[in-house]
Structure formats: C-alpha cells, structure tokens
Design an enzyme around this catalytic site. Structure first.
Site: not given
Ligand code: 13P
Ligand code: G3H
Ligand code: ZN
Length: 311
Positions: A259, A82
């Site tokens: 989240s 991610d």
């Molecule tokens: P949220 O913070 O809305 O859960 O989004 C997560 C996300 O986009 C991770 O890449």
């Molecule tokens: O988009 C981000 C995700 O919610 C990951 O969050 O970088 O705190 O692990 P993090």
């Molecule tokens: Zn994201």
C-alpha cells in the site's frame, strides 16, 4: 547474481536482527523503483507477485521484468508468489521461475491448512523453491477478499510447532494486529501489535523466520498530497514505523509492503497532473512515479528494515 531463494537472506536477517523488505510488483516502473533503491543501498530484496498482479500484467511479463532487474543489478533478489490460494497456483509459479511461494491457507481449517501447505512444500522443495505459509487471519483487503476486522484472528502460538513440523514450511506469516490495505486503524484509534504473540511464537520456534504482512505505514503527508490534488482518501492510520523496527529486530525476517508504494505513486502522479495539466505522455508522469517508489523503498530500507549494506 541469479535469482535466489530467501533461505540465506532470512538466516542473515535473523542473526543480524533486521528484516528484508518484500514489495509487491505490478509493472516496470515499480520493479525499477524498488530494485534501484535496493541496489544503491546494497540491500537484499524480495519482489512479490499477487494473483491480481498476474492477472493485470501476465505472469511472463512480470518474470521477465524481474529477470531484467536481476541482470541489471548485483544484489540478492528473490521472486515470490504472494498469497497463493492453493497448490495449483503455487505449482504454476514454481514451474514458471519463482524462487519462493506463499501458500495462504489462513482461511482453511488447521488440518486443511497443514495438508495443502505440506503438498506445496513437497513439490517446492523438490524443485529448489522455498515456501511461506500463514497461521491466523489478517483483517483488510487482499485481491478481492475483504476480511472484516471482527473476523480477523490472532495467531495461536500453541499451534505453531505442530504446523511447522508437520508441513516442513520454511517461514511463517503470523497475525499480530497488522492488516492489509491503506485503512488499518481509524483516526483516534491507537495502533497496537501483539508483540507478546510474536515473542511466544519465536520462543517456540527458535531461529525460525517469521513474516509480517500488512505492514504499510500509510504516511499522512502523502495522503495529504493525494487529497490536496483532487483525491478523496479517508483519513486512516497505518502501522507505526517504530513498531515495525521492533518486529524486525525480533524474529520477523520479511516485512510485506504494498500500500505505501501505491500511495507514493498516486501522490506523485496526482501532483504531476495538477502541475502539468496539459501533459499526456505517460513517460512524463511515470518518471516521478518511479522516483516516488524508489524514495519510499529507500526510506523503508534505511528507517524500518535495517537491511542496507546486507546484500
Ligand atoms: P500492505 O497493504 O500493508 O502494504 O500489506 C501488503 C501485504 O501484506 C502483501 O502481502
Ligand atoms: O496482500 C495483498 C497485496 O497488497 C496485493 O494486493 O491482490 O491487489 O495485488 P493485490
Ligand atoms: Zn499480505
């Protein structure tokens, strides 16, 4: 079934008018909660790992946990990086067992985003790995980067064909008004998404899978539980689930949720300690936390994503 890429998942999701959930994983309880839900509902699932997750748990632990989930279930599971910041982190994950990576060039110039994405795509495709890229800029917090709402930028549909053609990317995250974190819209603000942009993007990229980041809904009942048991989360509004359902029925094939899983776990743990102030065995409070993850993911699969039974 071994770890899979998202190619087949997205093809079926696009044609079937549903989306696959991409949930962030940071520890064993999260991996188990997500995959138990997906397995029971026979849903494909994407487990995604951020740079922060790799720092917290270490790459090798997360890969082994996901491999354990693959061995323990019979559903298609993809392991995805991610928000990869550059070629280097994408290469490390491609070499280290991931089946999908995101190169997030959204903070770069259009030309630089194309160049870095192209480089990742060439390496990834040579290794059987698929690539997600991003055009436009979401507001909110990811890792330690906080993009203020004023600096957020909707995706310009006029750029998407050139971007996809020049990079060869497999899926594209776009900015239509979602944002990262638990505080997306202030109380009283009316959540709105630019479905016109999504429509125009999909008109220009027929059959091409679109990704929605920042798609948590921040359930108010869970925020209430957190605050009832000593938390101090400010009131905030997430993305309404009917909007996510609509996006899933359109070209959006991957919906990112982090989240909501965090909020669900925290509510369960705060409640547990309020009810059992003398307990100190982590297994005791992590058991309801894991169940809360499972319940949240089951809810998303059934009520938002529409991917139950699509494994
Ligand atoms: P949220 O913070 O809305 O859960 O989004 C997560 C996300 O986009 C991770 O890449
Ligand atoms: O988009 C981000 C995700 O919610 C990951 O969050 O970088 O705190 O692990 P993090
Ligand atoms: Zn994201």
């Amino acid at each position: 079934m071994p770890l899979v890429t998202t190619t087949e998942m997205f093809k079926k999701a696009y044609e079937g008018g549903y989306a696959v959930g991409a949930f962030n994983v940071n520890n064993m309880e999260i991996v188990q909660g997500i995959t138990e839900a997906a397995s029971e509902l026979k849903a494909p699932v994407i487990l995604q790992v951020s740079a922060g997750a790799r720092k917290y748990a270490k790459h090798i632990y997360l890969v082994k946990l996901v491999e354990a989930a693959v061995a323990d279930t019979d559903i298609p599971i993809a392991l995805h990086l991610d928000h990869g910041a550059d070629f280097e982190i994408c290469k490390t994950c491609i070499d280290g067992g991931f089946t999908s990576v995101m190169i997030d060039g959204s903070a770069r110039s259009f030309e630089d985003n194309i160049a870095e994405t192209r480089k990742v795509v060439e390496y990834a495709h040579a290794h059987g790995v698929v690539v997600e890229a991003e055009l436009g800029k979401l507001a909110g917090i990811e890792d330690d980067v906080n993009v203020h709402a004023d600096d957020a930028q909707f995706t310009n549909p006029g750029e998407v064909e050139e971007f996809v053609t020049k990079t060869g990317v497999d899926s594209l995250a776009i900015a239509i008004g979602t944002s990262h974190g638990a505080y997306k819209f202030k109380p009283g603000q009316k959540p709105q998404l630019r479905f016109d942009i999504l429509e125009e993007v999909s008109r220009r990229l027929p059959g091409f899978p679109i990704v929605l980041h920042g798609a948590s809904s921040v359930p108010q009942d869970l925020v209430k539980v957190i605050n009832q048991y000593g938390g101090q989360m400010p009131d905030a509004i997430g993305i309404p689930e009917d909007m996510l359902r609509k996006a899933a029925s359109m070209a959006v094939c991957k919906i990112n949720i982090d989240s909501d899983v965090r909020v669900a776990m925290t509510a369960a743990i705060r409640k547990y300690f309020a009810e059992h102030p003398d307990h100190f065995d982590p297994r005791q409070y992590l058991t309801p936390a894991r169940t809360a993850v499972k319940d949240m993911v089951s809810h998303k699969i059934n009520e938002v994503l529409g991917c139950a039974g699509k494994a």
